[in-house]
Design an enzyme around this catalytic site. Structure first.
Site, PDB file in Angstrom:
ATOM      1  N   ASP A  92      -7.932  -4.369  -0.587  1.00  0.00           N
ATOM      2  CA  ASP A  92      -8.462  -4.691  -1.922  1.00  0.00           C
ATOM      3  C   ASP A  92      -8.397  -6.193  -2.195  1.00  0.00           C
ATOM      4  O   ASP A  92      -9.266  -6.748  -2.861  1.00  0.00           O
ATOM      5  CB  ASP A  92      -7.665  -3.960  -3.008  1.00  0.00           C
ATOM      6  CG  ASP A  92      -7.758  -2.455  -2.874  1.00  0.00           C
ATOM      7  OD1 ASP A  92      -8.884  -1.965  -2.727  1.00  0.00           O
ATOM      8  OD2 ASP A  92      -6.720  -1.775  -2.898  1.00  0.00           O
ATOM      9  N   HIS A 142       0.849  -1.190   0.000  1.00  0.00           N
ATOM     10  CA  HIS A 142       0.000   0.000   0.000  1.00  0.00           C
ATOM     11  C   HIS A 142       0.884   1.238   0.000  1.00  0.00           C
ATOM     12  O   HIS A 142       1.957   1.246   0.619  1.00  0.00           O
ATOM     13  CB  HIS A 142      -0.915   0.017   1.239  1.00  0.00           C
ATOM     14  CG  HIS A 142      -2.040   1.000   1.140  1.00  0.00           C
ATOM     15  ND1 HIS A 142      -1.880   2.333   1.446  1.00  0.00           N
ATOM     16  CD2 HIS A 142      -3.340   0.853   0.751  1.00  0.00           C
ATOM     17  CE1 HIS A 142      -3.032   2.963   1.248  1.00  0.00           C
ATOM     18  NE2 HIS A 142      -3.929   2.092   0.836  1.00  0.00           N
TER      19      HIS A 142
END
Length: 436
Positions: A371, A313
């Protein structure tokens, strides 16, 4: 924001006089150097592509500590909110700064429920799209079109207008997403049922048909609600900054949120969970679990062009706190639906195992992110991959609105106007066409 005890002194090696710049403390996080008067004092700008080292605003809504893997909404850890609160409570918190009591929650939920329907003309507007249009293309159009239907709430500087448009947007986003899905599927639209929860109502509009009764599965209802909570806000990311920048011009709230929807569509932002599922399906076509090792070796090879989606991320240099919560939900949903042996889920777990054990990924802190799991959950629920980002937009709407309202209430806010380092041609003259 309070002035720090120290100040920053900017000195120059060419003999230009040094400049003192104020330093401000936030409640948590790094201090900031105030460079607002830098150009007036020195004739220079700062250069910061992507604004990665620039605080564009002061905000009291969401705080992220990427090194600790910490996410706070109005001071509350995301783990506590996702476990103890539902999405309506989270919306109230982001919009008004506090968690509601039972009466406040009931009142807020009722206000949202009163605005779940959209104008019937929206159905005709939808017909202008091809049936195979991407849902985010449709959503960008539909959200922008709301300003054409609700003229009584388009003045961004009127607090009452902002309040009613906030409620309308939160209430109508599930209806619009479900309509986009039903349109692409060629099924009749299902009207909202206000006796259901926010997530339950969305499921009913998505999956019910007029032919038979649809019963909401409580496990899936909880899972969707958690997806909404985890995605409700995430500080000054690309789409939130877009909403703020768009709103800084004084445009109406619907237009500002439509700009956020458009930005979220990008694969580097909201489209990441869609890209993650597409990656899993590509590995499945290659040969499934037996090819996971080969795929991961390709990921390590910089020249292969193969990317590992759903891991790592931009902000979190530790484990994404939302991913842990989504992982729990993922297992709960797959168990409830009898999909523990689903080949794509097994493939995902094999990828996760390698990423958590292989030194290459561990050293780079490429942990599974939110995600990765939310895509698997949505697929298990029966949501098409192309709709994932639209659901992300649905959840993020409340955060966008809270940020927009905060900006408008900030006495220091101005229309956004980034500067540039110009590298084009210097002044030159236009020659007659025969001499060019």
């Amino acid at each position: 924001m309070k002035l720090a005890d120290n100040k920053a002194t900017l000195s120059f090696s060419n003999g230009t006089p040094s400049v003192d710049l104020p330093v401000y403390h936030g409640n948590v996080g790094p201090d900031v150097v105030d460079i607002r008067k830098l150009y007036a004092q020195t004739g220079m700008f700062t250069y910061d592509p992507g604004f990665l080292s620039t605080a564009s605003c002061q905000s009291a809504i969401t705080y992220i500590d990427g090194d600790k893997g910490e996410l706070l909404y109005r001071g509350y850890p995301i783990e506590q909110l996702a476990t103890n609160c539902d999405f309506m409570e989270t919306c109230h918190l982001l919009l008004y700064g506090n968690l509601p009591d039972a009466a406040g929650k009931a009142n807020f939920t009722q206000r949202v429920s009163n605005h779940t329907m959209v104008n019937e003309q929206m159905q005709f507007f939808l017909r202008g799209f091809r049936r195979d249009a991407h849902p985010m293309a449709i959503m960008t159009g539909l959200v922008g079109a709301l300003s054409a239907f609700y003229h009584d709430s388009t003045d961004i500087n009127n607090p009452e207008h902002r309040e009613i448009s906030a409620i309308r947007l939160i209430a109508k986003m599930p209806t619009l997403v479900a309509m986009a899905y039903k349109y692409s599927a060629g099924q009749p639209y299902m009207y909202p049922k206000n006796n259901l929860s926010y997530a339950g109502n969305f499921m009913h509009m998505m999956f019910a048909t007029p032919c038979e009764e649809y019963v909401v599965n409580p496990v899936i209802e909880r899972a969707l609600d958690r997806i909404f909570v985890l995605h409700a806000d995430h500080e000054q990311n690309a789409s939130t900054s877009t909403v703020r920048l768009c709103g800084s011009s004084g445009t109406n709230p619907f237009a500002a949120i439509a700009a956020g929807v458009a930005c979220l569509w990008g694969p580097a932002h909201g489209g990441a969970n869609e890209a993650c599922l597409n990656m899993l399906e590509d590995i499945q076509k290659m040969g499934g679990i037996s090819k996971v090792g080969q795929f991961m070796e390709q990921v390590k090879d910089k020249n292969s062009g193969v990317k590992l989606m759903g891991f790592g991320h931009r902000v979190y240099k530790n484990y994404d706190p939302r991913a842990k919560l989504m992982q729990e939900t993922c297992k709960e949903v797959l168990t409830a639906l009898g999909l523990e042996n689903d080949p794509l889920f097994k493939l995902a777990m094999a990828l996760e195992k390698i990423a958590l054990e292989d030194d290459y990924f561990v050293q780079r802190k490429l942990y599974p992110n939110v995600d990765f799991y939310s895509g698997i959950v949505q697929r298990a629920i029966g949501i098409p991959v192309s709709l994932f980002t639209a659901i992300f937009a649905l959840a993020r709407t409340v955060g966008w609105i809270a940020q927009l309202n905060e900006m408008i209430g900030d006495p220091e806010y101005k229309i956004g106007r980034p500067r540039q380092l110009f590298t084009g041609s210097v002044k030159r003259d236009v020659m007659p066409i025969a001499q060019r």
